[in-house]
Design an enzyme around this catalytic site. Structure first.
Site, short mmCIF file in Angstrom:
data_model
loop_
_atom_site.label_atom_id
_atom_site.label_comp_id
_atom_site.label_asym_id
_atom_site.label_seq_id
_atom_site.Cartn_x
_atom_site.Cartn_y
_atom_site.Cartn_z
N LYS A 164 -12.70 -8.00 9.55
CA LYS A 164 -12.72 -8.58 8.20
C LYS A 164 -12.53 -10.09 8.27
CE LYS A 164 -11.13 -4.36 5.93
NZ LYS A 164 -10.03 -3.57 5.40
N GLN A 193 -3.86 -4.06 3.98
CA GLN A 193 -4.49 -2.99 4.76
C GLN A 193 -3.64 -1.72 4.71
OE1 GLN A 193 -7.53 -3.19 6.17
NE2 GLN A 193 -7.43 -1.15 7.05
N ASP A 207 -9.80 -4.95 -3.38
CA ASP A 207 -9.93 -3.55 -2.96
C ASP A 207 -10.23 -2.64 -4.16
OD1 ASP A 207 -9.74 -2.65 -0.31
OD2 ASP A 207 -7.63 -3.21 -0.18
N1 GUN Z 1 -7.70 1.43 5.03
C1 GUN Z 1 -8.84 2.16 5.18
N2 GUN Z 1 -9.79 1.74 4.31
C2 GUN Z 1 -9.24 0.74 3.59
C3 GUN Z 1 -9.73 -0.09 2.54
O1 GUN Z 1 -10.88 0.03 2.07
N3 GUN Z 1 -8.86 -1.02 2.06
C4 GUN Z 1 -7.59 -1.15 2.54
N4 GUN Z 1 -6.80 -2.08 1.99
N5 GUN Z 1 -7.10 -0.39 3.50
C5 GUN Z 1 -7.92 0.54 4.04
#
Ligand code: GUN
Length: 298
Positions: free
Chosen positions: A54, A98, A121
């Protein structure tokens, strides 16, 4: 490459190019650059890889990346303080915490602390409510990515039956809202669903987001169906560690009409959509009108 394969790697790189172009136009107009803050707690190996990707892609599109890597032992209050600080930081337009968070932290409390306008998100209750009401909102990245792939095939799913396997807040539930918006008839299946196989056999579109390696077999699917595989499962085969989806790809390839591979399908779309959401979140924060998603993607 078989012409049945939906190339998420290619489509996601096109989206990132568009995000870069719109981001640079926004900078020319306002002198400001979108900033994405990513918060990683602990040492979960998969989360570390996702966060690293990311951050790399954030920098590639010309956005500012703000990183906070915290110990597994961080307290809930310390995390809340950090979210508050990022909420009030005018150099931060998007905040991503995350998941999963350690067990001693209440994830819902942290996610709901993020300002809805910075919630790239799309997990904040305000954004979830707006999505289900058909209102403009920030939409969770993985289902948004899946919906963009599906819209490349058909924008209107009237008369089509879409079956989602998995009812998570991250994928299954928001995916259902997006498919409903596209006029599909939607069924959400989960671990308590009776005779999952026969539900899948009725599906024109299957979105598999269950986390069980290669669970969906060719005898589960209808001839000509479209398969969107959200699963990313690390398994060992022939003494090699490999990634497989929730769908038995080789088995289903001949029977389906289109399928996303793993890797190279939905995975890269998730990151592209995170950057897209950061761009979309930046316009109102920079006092600019937000362009339509379709005008960015066209
Ligand atoms: N963990 C797995 N997928 C995601 C996501 O799309 N966003 C976040 N913040 N954590 C994750």
């Amino acid at each position: 490459m078989s012409n049945k394969i939906i190339d998420g790697k290619l489509i996601s790189s096109e989206i990132r190019e568009k995000v870069k172009k719109f981001g640079s136009q926004l900078k020319n107009k306002t002198g400001k650059v979108p900033g994405l803050a990513v918060v990683l707690v602990g040492e979960n190996p998969a989360s570390r890889v996702y966060v690293k990707n990311k951050i790399e892609k954030t920098i590639e599109v010309g956005f500012n990346s703000i990183e906070h890597k915290l110990s597994e032992k961080v307290s809930e209050n310390e995390l809340i303080d950090l979210v508050d600080k990022l909420n009030n930081d005018e150099n931060v337009q998007g905040i991503l915490v995350q998941l999963p968070l350690p067990e001693h932290v209440n994830s819902d409390k942290i996610l709901d602390r993020i300002k809805p306008e910075k919630d790239v998100d799309g997990f904040h209750a305000n954004n979830v409510g707006k999505l289900w009401s058909g209102l403009n909102s920030l939409v969770p990245c993985t289902p948004l990515g899946c919906s963009i792939l599906i819209k490349k095939i058909s924008k209107d799913l009237s008369g089509k039956h879409a079956v989602i396997i998995g009812r998570s807040n991250i994928v299954g539930k928001p995916m259902a809202a997006l498919l409903l918006e596209m006029n599909a008839t939607v069924t959400i299946c989960h671990s308590r669903t009776k005779d999952l196989e026969s539900v899948c056999k009725n599906a024109d579109i299957i979105v598999a987001a269950v986390g069980i390696p290669e669970m969906v077999k060719s005898n589960w699917i209808k001839e000509g169906s479209i398969i969107i595989d959200v699963g990313i499962n690390r398994i060992e085969r022939d003494a090699k560690k490999i990634l497989v989806g929730d769908v038995d790809y080789d088995d289903c390839l001949t029977k389906c009409s289109l399928i996303t591979p793993v890797p190279g399908g939905v995975g890269p779309m998730t990151i592209a959509c995170l950057l897209l959401n950061t761009l979309l979140a930046s316009y109102p924060q920079f006092n600019q009108p937000t362009p339509d998603l379709s005008s960015i993607l066209e």
